[in-house]
Design a protein around this motif. Sequence first.
Motif, short mmCIF file in Angstrom:
data_model
loop_
_atom_site.label_atom_id
_atom_site.label_comp_id
_atom_site.label_asym_id
_atom_site.label_seq_id
_atom_site.Cartn_x
_atom_site.Cartn_y
_atom_site.Cartn_z
N GLY A 121 6.23 13.26 -6.49
CA GLY A 121 6.08 11.86 -6.87
C GLY A 121 4.83 11.18 -6.34
O GLY A 121 3.81 11.82 -6.06
N ILE A 122 4.91 9.87 -6.16
CA ILE A 122 3.74 9.06 -5.85
C ILE A 122 3.30 9.17 -4.39
O ILE A 122 2.18 8.82 -4.05
CB ILE A 122 4.00 7.57 -6.19
CG1 ILE A 122 5.16 7.02 -5.33
CG2 ILE A 122 4.28 7.40 -7.67
CD1 ILE A 122 5.37 5.53 -5.50
N GLY A 123 4.18 9.63 -3.52
CA GLY A 123 3.85 9.72 -2.10
C GLY A 123 4.01 8.38 -1.40
O GLY A 123 4.24 7.34 -2.03
N ILE A 124 3.90 8.40 -0.08
CA ILE A 124 4.07 7.21 0.76
C ILE A 124 2.80 6.99 1.57
O ILE A 124 2.37 7.88 2.30
CB ILE A 124 5.27 7.37 1.71
CG1 ILE A 124 6.55 7.64 0.92
CG2 ILE A 124 5.44 6.12 2.58
CD1 ILE A 124 7.72 8.06 1.79
N GLU A 125 2.21 5.83 1.43
CA GLU A 125 1.00 5.52 2.18
C GLU A 125 1.28 5.55 3.68
O GLU A 125 2.34 5.12 4.14
CB GLU A 125 0.48 4.14 1.79
CG GLU A 125 -0.04 4.05 0.37
CD GLU A 125 -0.62 2.67 0.09
OE1 GLU A 125 -1.37 2.17 0.93
OE2 GLU A 125 -0.32 2.11 -0.98
#
Length: 261
Positions: free
Chosen positions: A187-191
Motif C-alpha cells: 500500500g501507500i506506506g506510513i510517513e
Amino acid sequence: ALLNTDLVRSNDELDAFAYVAGHDLKEPLRGIHKHAHQLLKDAEDNHASADQSRVRLDAMLRLTVRMDSLLDALLHFSRVGRLLLEREQVPLDELLADALDSLGARIEESRVDMRVPRALPVVHCDRVRMREIFANLVANAAKYNDKSERWVEVGYVDPADAPRSTDAVGDADKPVGERVFYVRDNGIGIEERHHDRVFMMFKRLHARDAFGGGSGAGLAIVKKLVEQHHGAIWFESAIGVGTTFYFTLGNPVAEAGPADE
C-alpha cells in the motif's frame, strides 16, 4: 511489577479517553451546533433556499454518523481491556478464513489479492481476540492502498528472521522460539513523521474522509489485544512500497503447528 505496569497502562488509557472526550467527540458536536444555528437564523430571516437547507441538513447527518462511529469505537476499546483471555488451541488458518469472511464485501470492493505463503500454525490464544487482530490488520492493509494491483500477505517467521524495532509496543522480553506473525501489504506506506502516532486512539494519519474515512481506532484496538496476550507489535514501512505489521502473542506454551518449510 506486573501490577504497576498494568496500572500505568490503565492510567495512560484513561488519559487517552479524556483527550477523546475533550476534543475528538466535541468536534462533530461543534459542527452540528454551527449548522443548526445557521438553519435557525436562515428560517428567522427567510433567507435560506431549499438547496442550502438540504446541504446543511446533510452535513448534520454526516456529523451525527461520525460521532456515533467514534462512540462505538470508544465503547469497544473500553470493553476490550475488561474481558479475560480464554486461551485455547486455535488453528490460525481457520481463524484467518473466518476473519476474511467477516470482512466480506470490503475485501471484494478493494480488489485485494490475499496471500498466505504457507500454512499457519495452531497457537495457544484467545480465539475471538485473535480473529479481531487479523480482521483489523487486514482491513487496514486493504484500505490504505492506491495500487492498481493490491495484495495483502499474512504469515509468520522465526524471531531471528523478523526485523525488530525500538518502537515495538508491548512486552519487551520475548520467549525463545516464539513465532512472529505479520500482515504485509503493498500500500501507500506510513510517513516516518507519523510513526509515533500509529497506535494512538483515534489518530487518523490522513484527511477524515480519505481512503473511506473511519474512526482511527483499529490499530489502537489491535495493540491492546496483542498486549493482553503479553505480546508486542511493531511495523516497518516505506512510502509508496507498503507496510508490514509484526506481532507476537507471548506465552507460546502448548503451541503446535506445521513444521517450518
